[in-house]
Design a protein around this motif. Structure first.
Motif, PDB file in Angstrom:
ATOM      1  N   LEU A  17       0.821  -1.211   0.000  1.00 14.65           N
ATOM      2  CA  LEU A  17       0.000   0.000   0.000  1.00 14.65           C
ATOM      3  C   LEU A  17       0.857   1.264   0.000  1.00 14.65           C
ATOM      4  CD1 LEU A  17      -2.762  -1.147   2.517  1.00 14.65           C
ATOM      5  CD2 LEU A  17      -3.016  -0.829   0.041  1.00 14.65           C
ATOM      6  N   ASP A  18       1.991   1.211   0.701  1.00 19.83           N
ATOM      7  CA  ASP A  18       2.909   2.360   0.750  1.00 19.83           C
ATOM      8  C   ASP A  18       3.743   2.494  -0.518  1.00 19.83           C
ATOM      9  OD1 ASP A  18       2.031   3.034   3.302  1.00 19.83           O
ATOM     10  OD2 ASP A  18       3.721   2.056   4.316  1.00 19.83           O
ATOM     11  N   GLN A  19       3.647   1.519  -1.409  1.00 22.32           N
ATOM     12  CA  GLN A  19       4.409   1.481  -2.663  1.00 22.32           C
ATOM     13  C   GLN A  19       5.917   1.489  -2.408  1.00 22.32           C
ATOM     14  OE1 GLN A  19       2.853   4.430  -5.390  1.00 22.32           O
ATOM     15  NE2 GLN A  19       0.824   3.524  -5.336  1.00 22.32           N
ATOM     16  N   THR A  20       6.316   0.723  -1.388  1.00 19.36           N
ATOM     17  CA  THR A  20       7.741   0.603  -1.049  1.00 19.36           C
ATOM     18  C   THR A  20       8.208  -0.851  -1.161  1.00 19.36           C
ATOM     19  OG1 THR A  20       7.228   0.384   1.315  1.00 19.36           O
ATOM     20  CG2 THR A  20       7.683   2.622   0.483  1.00 19.36           C
ATOM     21  N   TYR A  21       7.446  -1.670  -1.871  1.00 14.15           N
ATOM     22  CA  TYR A  21       7.789  -3.085  -2.037  1.00 14.15           C
ATOM     23  C   TYR A  21       8.072  -3.344  -3.504  1.00 14.15           C
ATOM     24  CZ  TYR A  21       7.903  -7.906  -0.380  1.00 14.15           C
ATOM     25  OH  TYR A  21       8.311  -9.160  -0.003  1.00 14.15           O
ATOM     26  N   PHE A  22       9.186  -4.010  -3.759  1.00 11.70           N
ATOM     27  CA  PHE A  22       9.646  -4.244  -5.120  1.00 11.70           C
ATOM     28  C   PHE A  22       9.645  -5.732  -5.443  1.00 11.70           C
ATOM     29  CE2 PHE A  22      11.900  -0.493  -3.470  1.00 11.70           C
ATOM     30  CZ  PHE A  22      11.496   0.469  -4.390  1.00 11.70           C
ATOM     31  N   VAL A  23       9.414  -6.051  -6.706  1.00  8.89           N
ATOM     32  CA  VAL A  23       9.534  -7.423  -7.176  1.00  8.89           C
ATOM     33  C   VAL A  23      10.399  -7.433  -8.433  1.00  8.89           C
ATOM     34  CG1 VAL A  23       7.279  -8.109  -6.248  1.00  8.89           C
ATOM     35  CG2 VAL A  23       7.457  -7.414  -8.638  1.00  8.89           C
ATOM     36  N   ILE A  24      10.999  -8.576  -8.678  1.00  6.07           N
ATOM     37  CA  ILE A  24      11.696  -8.830  -9.940  1.00  6.07           C
ATOM     38  C   ILE A  24      10.973  -9.982 -10.603  1.00  6.07           C
ATOM     39  CG2 ILE A  24      13.836  -9.603 -11.035  1.00  6.07           C
ATOM     40  CD1 ILE A  24      15.362  -8.205  -8.770  1.00  6.07           C
ATOM     41  N   GLU A  25      10.609  -9.770 -11.855  1.00  7.89           N
ATOM     42  CA  GLU A  25       9.919 -10.804 -12.628  1.00  7.89           C
ATOM     43  C   GLU A  25      10.815 -11.298 -13.755  1.00  7.89           C
ATOM     44  OE1 GLU A  25       5.278  -9.321 -12.257  1.00  7.89           O
ATOM     45  OE2 GLU A  25       6.300  -9.133 -14.162  1.00  7.89           O
ATOM     46  N   ARG A  26      10.695 -12.558 -14.017  1.00  3.79           N
ATOM     47  CA  ARG A  26      11.334 -13.175 -15.175  1.00  3.79           C
ATOM     48  C   ARG A  26      10.288 -14.065 -15.831  1.00  3.79           C
ATOM     49  NH1 ARG A  26      14.455  -9.713 -14.080  1.00  3.79           N
ATOM     50  NH2 ARG A  26      16.669  -9.913 -13.691  1.00  3.79           N
ATOM     51  N   ASP A  27      10.067 -13.861 -17.117  1.00  2.00           N
ATOM     52  CA  ASP A  27       9.083 -14.645 -17.875  1.00  2.00           C
ATOM     53  C   ASP A  27       7.715 -14.652 -17.192  1.00  2.00           C
ATOM     54  OD1 ASP A  27      11.041 -15.306 -19.812  1.00  2.00           O
ATOM     55  OD2 ASP A  27      11.762 -16.937 -18.525  1.00  2.00           O
ATOM     56  N   GLY A  28       7.296 -13.485 -16.674  1.00  2.00           N
ATOM     57  CA  GLY A  28       5.985 -13.345 -16.065  1.00  2.00           C
ATOM     58  C   GLY A  28       5.842 -13.934 -14.681  1.00  2.00           C
ATOM     59  N   GLN A  29       6.953 -14.348 -14.074  1.00  2.00           N
ATOM     60  CA  GLN A  29       6.935 -14.985 -12.751  1.00  2.00           C
ATOM     61  C   GLN A  29       7.752 -14.136 -11.775  1.00  2.00           C
ATOM     62  OE1 GLN A  29       9.130 -18.871 -10.908  1.00  2.00           O
ATOM     63  NE2 GLN A  29       8.286 -19.114 -12.910  1.00  2.00           N
ATOM     64  N   ILE A  30       7.217 -13.893 -10.581  1.00  2.00           N
ATOM     65  CA  ILE A  30       7.973 -13.162  -9.558  1.00  2.00           C
ATOM     66  C   ILE A  30       9.037 -14.098  -9.003  1.00  2.00           C
ATOM     67  CG2 ILE A  30       7.891 -11.990  -7.327  1.00  2.00           C
ATOM     68  CD1 ILE A  30       4.992 -11.202  -7.993  1.00  2.00           C
ATOM     69  N   VAL A  31      10.305 -13.677  -9.099  1.00  2.00           N
ATOM     70  CA  VAL A  31      11.415 -14.517  -8.639  1.00  2.00           C
ATOM     71  C   VAL A  31      12.145 -13.918  -7.447  1.00  2.00           C
ATOM     72  CG1 VAL A  31      11.703 -15.669 -10.871  1.00  2.00           C
ATOM     73  CG2 VAL A  31      12.992 -13.578 -10.390  1.00  2.00           C
ATOM     74  N   ALA A  32      11.844 -12.669  -7.097  1.00  2.70           N
ATOM     75  CA  ALA A  32      12.461 -12.043  -5.927  1.00  2.70           C
ATOM     76  C   ALA A  32      11.595 -10.870  -5.496  1.00  2.70           C
ATOM     77  CB  ALA A  32      13.876 -11.570  -6.232  1.00  2.70           C
ATOM     78  N   CYS A  33      11.633 -10.574  -4.181  1.00  2.93           N
ATOM     79  CA  CYS A  33      10.870  -9.450  -3.661  1.00  2.93           C
ATOM     80  C   CYS A  33      11.571  -8.904  -2.424  1.00  2.93           C
ATOM     81  CB  CYS A  33       9.437  -9.865  -3.330  1.00  2.93           C
ATOM     82  SG  CYS A  33       9.287 -11.251  -2.182  1.00  2.93           S
ATOM     83  N   GLY A  34      11.287  -7.675  -2.128  1.00  2.00           N
ATOM     84  CA  GLY A  34      11.836  -7.031  -0.943  1.00  2.00           C
ATOM     85  C   GLY A  34      11.442  -5.573  -0.948  1.00  2.00           C
ATOM     86  N   GLY A  35      11.560  -4.938   0.207  1.00  2.00           N
ATOM     87  CA  GLY A  35      11.146  -3.547   0.269  1.00  2.00           C
ATOM     88  C   GLY A  35      11.784  -2.773   1.398  1.00  2.00           C
ATOM     89  N   TRP A  36      11.293  -1.580   1.559  1.00  2.00           N
ATOM     90  CA  TRP A  36      11.735  -0.711   2.645  1.00  2.00           C
ATOM     91  C   TRP A  36      10.487  -0.050   3.234  1.00  2.00           C
ATOM     92  CZ3 TRP A  36      11.347   4.681   3.086  1.00  2.00           C
ATOM     93  CH2 TRP A  36      10.845   5.336   1.967  1.00  2.00           C
ATOM     94  N   SER A  37      10.635   0.501   4.412  1.00  2.00           N
ATOM     95  CA  SER A  37       9.481   1.108   5.054  1.00  2.00           C
ATOM     96  C   SER A  37       9.865   2.349   5.843  1.00  2.00           C
ATOM     97  CB  SER A  37       8.821   0.100   6.005  1.00  2.00           C
ATOM     98  OG  SER A  37       7.667   0.655   6.596  1.00  2.00           O
ATOM     99  N   TYR A  38       8.932   3.277   5.872  1.00  2.00           N
ATOM    100  CA  TYR A  38       9.058   4.460   6.721  1.00  2.00           C
ATOM    101  C   TYR A  38       8.178   4.307   7.956  1.00  2.00           C
ATOM    102  CZ  TYR A  38       4.899   5.611   3.962  1.00  2.00           C
ATOM    103  OH  TYR A  38       3.683   5.568   3.319  1.00  2.00           O
ATOM    104  N   ARG A  39       7.852   3.049   8.272  1.00  2.00           N
ATOM    105  CA  ARG A  39       7.046   2.732   9.453  1.00  2.00           C
ATOM    106  C   ARG A  39       7.910   1.974  10.465  1.00  2.00           C
ATOM    107  NH1 ARG A  39       1.837   4.051   8.259  1.00  2.00           N
ATOM    108  NH2 ARG A  39       1.436   4.317   6.045  1.00  2.00           N
ATOM    109  N   ARG A  40       7.521   1.980  11.716  1.00  2.00           N
ATOM    110  CA  ARG A  40       8.339   1.462  12.811  1.00  2.00           C
ATOM    111  C   ARG A  40       8.552  -0.058  12.793  1.00  2.00           C
ATOM    112  NH1 ARG A  40      10.601   4.362  16.073  1.00  2.00           N
ATOM    113  NH2 ARG A  40       9.259   6.135  15.739  1.00  2.00           N
ATOM    114  N   THR A  41       7.595  -0.837  12.299  1.00  2.00           N
ATOM    115  CA  THR A  41       7.725  -2.298  12.308  1.00  2.00           C
ATOM    116  C   THR A  41       9.018  -2.715  11.602  1.00  2.00           C
ATOM    117  OG1 THR A  41       5.350  -2.649  12.413  1.00  2.00           O
ATOM    118  CG2 THR A  41       6.656  -4.451  11.510  1.00  2.00           C
ATOM    119  N   LEU A  42       9.804  -3.570  12.262  1.00  2.00           N
ATOM    120  CA  LEU A  42      11.101  -3.988  11.723  1.00  2.00           C
ATOM    121  C   LEU A  42      11.002  -5.206  10.819  1.00  2.00           C
ATOM    122  CD1 LEU A  42      14.173  -3.418  11.784  1.00  2.00           C
ATOM    123  CD2 LEU A  42      14.314  -4.957  13.748  1.00  2.00           C
ATOM    124  N   TYR A  43      10.106  -6.128  11.142  1.00  2.00           N
ATOM    125  CA  TYR A  43       9.936  -7.332  10.322  1.00  2.00           C
ATOM    126  C   TYR A  43       8.559  -7.914  10.591  1.00  2.00           C
ATOM    127  CZ  TYR A  43      10.878  -9.849  14.658  1.00  2.00           C
ATOM    128  OH  TYR A  43      10.808 -10.321  15.938  1.00  2.00           O
TER     129      TYR A  43
END
Length: 169
Positions: free
Chosen positions: A44-70
């Motif tokens: 929702l914050d638009q801070t999460y990224f994915v990498i796609e290969r051949d239409g398939q998500i193969v990696a994801c990760g993000g950053w946050s400006y919110r307090r939750t660490l994990y």
């Protein structure tokens, strides 16, 4: 939001396969959906990224400006209040790679994108909660261990999480 089913499948597969050397099967199963899983706030914050290969998500990760660490949506004790970039570190969050796609620089690409986006938002420091499996990646990019905590899970199980940090020079 349409990617959530694919993200859940990727996260489950990543945890069960790639973290097998560092955590027991019981720990990995207990962690899915709470410690490890989709955090829709990042989407929702638009801070999460994915990498796609051949239409398939193969990696994801993000950053946050919110307090939750994990943690996923269902993790107890979430703190979604916002951080002040003048005094708080941004959070690097929820990195997962599909088995068979490791050692191709995908995590590095996402980490670099996260740091650049957080820096553009005014952050000069970064914190993250690393799995034992993820520590080598983060150390390679200058993150230093701060403390080890135990994420408490169902069945009396716990999972070591290493809080790591980095400051921009």
């Amino acid at each position: 939001m349409a990617d959530i089913p694919a993200l859940k499948a990727l996260i489950n597969e990543s945890v069960m396969v790639l973290q097998a050397d560092d955590y027991s099967e019981a720990q990995r199963q207990a962690a899915l959906g709470t410690v490890f899983g989709v955090d829709t706030q990042l989407i929702l914050d638009q801070t999460y990224f994915v990498i796609e290969r051949d239409g398939q998500i193969v990696a994801c990760g993000g950053w946050s400006y919110r307090r939750t660490l994990y943690g996923a949506d269902a993790l107890a004790g979430r703190e979604d209040n916002t951080l002040d970039p003048k005094v708080d570190p941004a959070r690097i969050r929820a990195f997962f790679v599909k088995p068979g796609w490791t050692r191709r620089g995908l995590g590095s690409q996402i980490l670099t994108a996260c740091e650049a986006a957080a820096e553009a938002a005014g952050f000069r420091r970064f914190d993250l909660g690393a799995t034992l499996t993820g520590i080598p990646l983060y150390q390679a990019y200058g993150y230093e261990p701060i403390e080890t905590t135990q994420a408490q899970m169902a069945g009396g199980l716990s999972l070591p999480i290493v809080r790591m940090g980095k400051a921009l020079s």
